[in-house]
Design a protein around this motif. Structure first.
Motif, mmCIF file in Angstrom:
data_model
loop_
_atom_site.group_PDB
_atom_site.id
_atom_site.type_symbol
_atom_site.label_atom_id
_atom_site.label_comp_id
_atom_site.label_asym_id
_atom_site.label_seq_id
_atom_site.Cartn_x
_atom_site.Cartn_y
_atom_site.Cartn_z
ATOM 1 N N PHE A 111 -2.226 3.772 -6.158
ATOM 2 C CA PHE A 111 -3.605 3.814 -5.700
ATOM 3 C C PHE A 111 -4.185 5.184 -5.983
ATOM 4 O O PHE A 111 -3.583 6.189 -5.624
ATOM 5 C CB PHE A 111 -3.697 3.519 -4.206
ATOM 6 C CG PHE A 111 -3.239 2.137 -3.876
ATOM 7 C CD1 PHE A 111 -4.073 1.052 -4.082
ATOM 8 C CD2 PHE A 111 -1.968 1.920 -3.377
ATOM 9 C CE1 PHE A 111 -3.648 -0.227 -3.801
ATOM 10 C CE2 PHE A 111 -1.542 0.643 -3.088
ATOM 11 C CZ PHE A 111 -2.381 -0.432 -3.298
ATOM 12 N N SER A 112 -5.361 5.189 -6.622
ATOM 13 C CA SER A 112 -5.959 6.494 -6.844
ATOM 14 C C SER A 112 -6.664 6.948 -5.576
ATOM 15 O O SER A 112 -6.803 8.117 -5.315
ATOM 16 C CB SER A 112 -6.928 6.440 -8.018
ATOM 17 O OG SER A 112 -7.730 5.299 -7.920
ATOM 18 N N ALA A 146 -7.164 5.763 -1.230
ATOM 19 C CA ALA A 146 -6.474 4.979 -0.207
ATOM 20 C C ALA A 146 -7.057 3.571 -0.111
ATOM 21 O O ALA A 146 -8.262 3.397 -0.046
ATOM 22 C CB ALA A 146 -6.632 5.671 1.134
ATOM 23 N N PRO A 147 -6.184 2.586 -0.108
ATOM 24 C CA PRO A 147 -6.688 1.233 0.115
ATOM 25 C C PRO A 147 -6.961 1.050 1.606
ATOM 26 O O PRO A 147 -6.253 1.595 2.442
ATOM 27 C CB PRO A 147 -5.527 0.364 -0.334
ATOM 28 C CG PRO A 147 -4.310 1.202 -0.123
ATOM 29 C CD PRO A 147 -4.733 2.641 -0.236
ATOM 30 N N GLY A 169 0.797 -1.221 0.000
ATOM 31 C CA GLY A 169 0.000 0.000 0.000
ATOM 32 C C GLY A 169 0.831 1.273 0.000
ATOM 33 O O GLY A 169 0.418 2.278 0.563
#
Ligand code: HEM
Ligand code: CU
Lengths: 371, 558, 152
Positions: free
Chosen positions: B530-531, B533-534, B116
């Protein structure tokens, strides 16, 4: 020009600033959240790199331990060819450079830019002195034929080795560097740029320090030979079999005696020994009973010098590598880039530099101080 | 950084799972945008192309060997050439392919995404490792073209000091030195990334097991590889300066060389196998749609393997003249390190138990891995036992053993991983039916090649020989047939992958139903991964992941 | 975008713990930067110099086998000073200390096994350098007690 697209920081700053709620200063790489994360990452990375260095050197320490354990008499014999005064001086020089490096880190943290440049310059200068002294040691040995393994030339007492100009050869590159630095210094004064002056000053000084090291080394080497030259009258000769474990100091002296015997003719003492053959009067009866193998040959002493050159050579390469990165730091320091949020590069180069010192702390007694 | 969503032309897919028009592949253009990239995904892809090409090269040498051995004498290579060919086969496969394969190619691509983060901790260092790898490749090719290295991949002294092919030895050792540093820097980068860049919520025990595997691999890379560096450095000094440390002619000790070499190279077999095990842990749980069995045990056993792997290197030297005491100690320790490997195998089996197994291409490779690795690991035990190794050492039994673990293990897992993450990396689905065929051919071909070699070895067929006794001929021919089968299976796999680039369907975000973070970013991922937030959750919780017929992929139930 | 927010939060926590764990002997107002006091730098340096002197002095005595252990001990004390103070390990994150000290375990393993083995097979070494025809540099006469090579 598309490539520029991909080099993170400018692209990032230009196009994607909206990604972030806080300013990303130029010294903070885009993939880090804050200064501390960047610092911690760099630092852990450097410690891991030092781990690899430790294991890298451990191979040579292993070889050292193996052969010293197997042939202690070889190590005693050969160590006497190393000038411990030069070794001690170099140890002091490196320790001092460690001090200035640690001080440089402090200066970077406290934004003492001027002091930082000075401290880095001092470290660089010490490194150069170290290499200068080392050059004297190396060239001296090469002239005597104290070469690694296969190329080892068995030593003859009183023989001094021809003057091959090895030292001059070793000085060529530093001389070129000095000239370049001098030109740069002149240039920086000509254009009156403080930045360039701050960079060129330390560089030139350090380059000159190399020659200081060379003169220091030569002076001490000559002194050593002068004081010990008279030890000759013991008529000890070094190539006696099984006869090296007492008083090796005098053997060293014997080999180092400066009688300017540039020719290759064996000295008289050696000739005597030669004719004396196995009935060596200087070997006491106890030693005769258990004759030790002759150590003055490529399969014995040669091995020691292999280890000596590998260890000190790889160490010297590390010094040179360190000098390159310290020069880079000087440039950054002269630009006043460091502050309490961003001093990682100084700190990490410092760690590296201390490790190089650390290794020398072991090399010195292990190679120079065997009695 | 914006991911532009556009309505989809292709029917059957919902707009919700649309495909990115802007991603890391078209983020910037031109050769330089790849050559100078700092993006871990691009570096990973460049490695992928690189290691696969090296594998193809090494594979060609392998086929040359097998074809040569069709007859018990008068093969088509001269004895001298034969020595060079098997050396280059081994050296290329080990140093250029298998060591960088999973960590540098797949690891680079996946590690930051699975974690992440935007990138690895040191992107520049990452690019530098890639160029070091290229430099190593150049030196290997130089060794190949100068004269051909003929020392075996192990460079044992004194032969490597005495051989006529001095230039080749120098080029190759320098290559190994450089490749070593490439590997070290990759490992260092991964350790730091995992330690300092985990986002909130990503605790150690929420990391996917692949990351645990990469972490343990990196520990070995950092600790063991420098010793290889000094070993080959001393070896080149041996050739250049005649230092004699490993040269018996100069009173040096060649057994020491073997200690130095294996202090690296035994841990290195774990550099090869640990990432493979990591891949299998992912594949098993995703394609069985079931949480991994014994997460902590697998995680801990990775670290245990990494550390205990340093205790057994002497088992390669039992017949080299080593002292009896040391041999006994190393033999005993060898048995203990096989325990953590066995733990993992049991865990994978436990994962499959009562799972809903999707028998697709990646899963078939994973199953092949378990089967082949188990055979490889079990045959390691008779090799680790002192008494039996006296007989087996330097025979085809050893050859078969390490091919089962390295090829049957690492390579097969690598292929499984490539198929598994191919949709993520390229945004295209491959033809699963053909992929399954390739997996089956590879499996059959592999066993046909190497099972006979166990028999050959136990009957006394020595390794690295260009000729052999006539009685061994049938088994050798079987093995050659197998190798050609294997080769065609691999070729098919490659074709399947390449075909997908041409006419593959666009890949959904999550084609297999994985729960790790990489399935939450688009396929292919955007430049900064990541566009949005995961949310970090349990990487093996499949309870709220369900198939979505419209997209052809899986989605997370809210 | 939300991701970066999350990152920041973590970063702040991190920061706080960074302050918490400190307990440093010297100024702590620079976040993670902890300048070493000058007196400390200087005293470490002088201690190192004294120890260097000591090790040189020690080498003038003949201590036999104890000598190597003496000089190694002194070297280790020096190395410890460098690591703890100059390299700041005393105030560093525990992880970094574990990393570097852990590496020593592996060095010990490497040297330990290799040397133990070498010692074990030593008696089996049959090398006879004097009679080895391959050693071309060697000009020794055939008997081990003959004149040294060098003198020929
Ligand atoms: C599961 C536990 C394992 C055991 C007990 C084991 C044991 C052994 C032993 C004792 C040998 C030496 C045989 C000889 O030369 O006489 C050997 C060779 C070898 N093993 Fe393993 N092994 C294991 C796993 C692996 C793995 C996972 C790999 C690689 C991925 C591997 C790769 C190799 C290689 C490359 C060689 C041969 C090296 C050479 O001489 O060229 N082994 N193994
Ligand atoms: Cu092994």
């Amino acid at each position: 020009m598309t490539a520029i697209q991909d080099t993170h920081i400018p692209n990032h700053e230009a196009g994607h600033a909206d990604d972030h709620h806080h300013e990303h200063p130029s010294w903070l790489a885009h993939h880090f959240d804050d200064a501390e994360q960047q610092f911690d990452s760099g630092k852990l990375g450097m410690w891991l790199f030092l781990v690899t260095e430790v294991l890298f050197f451990s191979g040579m320490f292993c070889a050292y331990a193996l052969y010293r354990n197997r042939n202690p008499e070889v190590f005693e014999f050969c160590s006497s060819f190393l000038n411990e005064k030069l070794g001690a001086i170099n140890t002091g020089v490196l320790l001092f450079s460690s001090l200035t490096m640690a001080w440089a880190v402090r200066a970077a943290q406290l934004r003492q830019h001027q002091l930082l440049v000075g401290m880095l310059g001092a470290t660089l200068g010490c490194a150069a002195i170290f290499l200068g002294v080392k050059s004297v040691e190396y060239s001296h040995k090469w002239e005597l034929g104290l070469l690694p393994g296969r190329f080892y030339v068995p030593q003859i007492e009183g023989h001094h080795g021809a003057h091959h100009g090895y030292l001059e050869m070793l000085c060529i590159v530093p001389a070129i560097v000095t000239v370049l630095c001098a030109a740069y210094a002149v240039f920086s004064w000509a254009i009156k740029s403080t930045f360039h002056q701050q960079v060129s000053g330390p560089l030139l000084t350090a380059a000159l320090c190399f020659f200081v090291g060379v003169f220091l080394g030569q002076y001490l080497e000559a002194q050593e030979e002068a004081t010990k030259g008279h030890a000759n009258h013991h008529e000890h000769h070094m190539s006696v079999q099984g006869h090296i474990d007492h008083d090796s100091h005098d053997h060293a002296a014997a080999s180092d005696t400066h009688e300017h015997d540039h020719g290759s003719a064996p000295a008289p003492v050696a000739a005597v020994a030669s004719s004396g053959g196995s009935s060596d009067v200087y070997v006491d009866s106890k030693e005769l009973a258990t004759p030790k193998p002759n150590v003055n040959k490529s399969t014995m002493a040669g091995l020691f010098f292999s280890i000596y050159y590998c260890m000190t050579g790889v160490h010297a390469v590390h010094i040179i590598g360190g000098m390159i990165v310290i020069s880079w730091l000087i440039v950054k320091a002269a630009r006043h880039e460091f502050h309490e949020q961003y001093f990682g590069p100084v700190d990490n180069v410092g760690l590296y530099w201390h490790l190089v010192d650390f290794i020398w702390i072991y090399l010195f007694p292990l190679l120079y101080l065997i009695t | 950084m914006s991911v532009v969503d556009r309505p989809l032309a292709s029917p059957g897919y919902s707009e919700a799972d649309s495909y990115p028009t802007h991603h890391f592949l078209n983020h910037s253009h031109g050769i330089l945008s790849w050559a100078l990239t700092l993006d871990h995904k691009r570096i990973g892809l460049m490695y992928l192309v690189g290691v696969m090409s090296s594998f193809a090269l090494g594979g060609l040498f392998a086929l040359m060997i097998r074809i040569h051995l069709w007859n018990f004498q008068d093969g088509w290579l001269s004895n001298k050439t034969y020595n060079q060919v098997f050396t280059l086969h081994g050296a290329i496969m080990v140093f250029l392919f298998i060591i960088p394969s999973i960590p540098a190619a797949l690891g680079n691509f996946l590690l930051p995404i699975m974690l992440g983060t935007k990138d690895v901790a040191f992107p520049r260092l990452n690019l530098m490792s890639f160029y070091l790898w290229i430099t190593g490749l150049v030196f290997f090719l130089a060794a190949l073209s100068i004269t051909g290295l003929d020392t075996g991949w192990t460079f044992y002294t004194p032969y490597s000091i005495d051989t006529q092919q001095g230039g080749a030895v120098l080029a190759a050792t320098f290559g190994v030195f450089v490749l070593g540093f490439s590997s070290i820097f990759t490992g260092l980068n991964f350790i730091v990334t995992i330690n300092t860049m985990r986002p909130p919520g990503m605790s150690w025990f929420r990391m996917p097991l692949f990351l645990w595997a990469l972490y343990s691999t990196s520990i070995i890379q950092v600790l063991a590889t420098p010793v290889l560096g000094i070993t080959v450095l001393l070896l080149s000094a041996e050739r250049l300066l005649g230092i004699g440390i490993f040269d018996p002619k100069l009173n040096g000790d060649p057994v020491t060389f073997q200690h130095f070499f294996w202090f690296y190279s035994h841990p290195a077999v774990y550099i090869m196998i640990l990432p493979a095990m990591g891949i299998i842990s992912e594949l098993m749980s995703v394609h069985c749609h079931k949480g991994i069995f014994g997460y902590r045990m697998i995680a801990y056993s990775s670290i245990a393997i990494a550390l205990f792997g340093f205790l057994v290197w002497g088992h390669h030297m039992f017949t080299s003249g080593m002292a009896d005491v040391t041999a006994v100690v190393f033999s005993a320790l060898t048995f203990t390190v096989s325990i953590p490997s066995a733990i993992k195998v049991f865990n994978w089996l436990g994962t499959m138990y009562q799972g809903t197994v999707s028998l697709n291409t990646p899963m078939l490779y994973a199953l092949a891995f378990i089967f082949l690795f188990t055979i490889g690991g079990l045959t390691g035990l008779p090799l680790g036992a002192l008494s039996t190794d006296m007989h087996f050492h330097d025979t085809y039994f050893v050859v078969a053993h390490f091919h089962y673990v390295m090829m049957g293990g690492t390579l097969v897992a690598f292929l499984g991983g490539v198929f598994h993450w191919w949709p993520k990396m390229t945004g295209r689905m491959f033809n699963d039916k053909l992929g399954i065929v390739s997996a089956i051919i590879v499996f059959v071909g592999f066993n046909l090649t190497f099972l006979p070699q166990f028999v050959l070895g136990s009957r006394g067929m020595p390794r690295r020989y260009a000729t052999y006794l006539p009685e061994f001929q049938p088994l050798h021919q079987l093995s050659t047939i197998g190798s050609l089968t294997l080769g065609s299976g691999l070729l098919l796999a490659l074709i399947v992958l390449l075909m997908s680039l041409v006419n593959g369907k666009k890949a959904p975000r999550n084609p297999w139903g994985g729960a790790t973070l990489e399935w939450e970013c688009a396929s292919p991922p955007p430049h900064d991964n990541f566009s949005s937030a995961p949310t970090v959750g349990d990487p093996y919780d499949f309870s709220n992941i369900e198939y979505d017929g419209k997209t052809g992929g899986y989605v997370k139930r809210a | 975008m939300a991701q970066t927010t999350a990152h920041n939060e973590q970063a702040h926590n991190h920061h706080d713990t960074g302050h918490g764990h400190g307990g440093h002997g010297h100024g702590d107002h620079h976040g993670f930067s902890h300048p070493m006091p000058i007196w400390m730098l200087l005293s470490v340096f002088f201690a190192l110099l004294v120890l260097t002197g000591l090790t040189v002095y020690q080498s003038t005595f003949d201590l036999g086998n104890a000598e190597i252990w003496m000089s190694l001990t002194i070297a280790t004390v020096k190395a410890a000073l460098v690591i703890l103070f100059f390299m700041h390990l005393l105030w560093d994150k525990p992880l970094n200390a574990i990393v570097i000290l852990g590496s020593l375990i592996f060095v010990a393993l490497f040297l330990g096994f290799t040397l133990m083995d070498a010692e074990g097979y030593r008696e089996n070494l049959l090398y006879d350098s004097v009679n080895d025809p391959r050693v071309t540099q060697q000009v020794d006469a055939a008997t081990p007690t003959a004149a040294p090579a060098a003198l020929k």
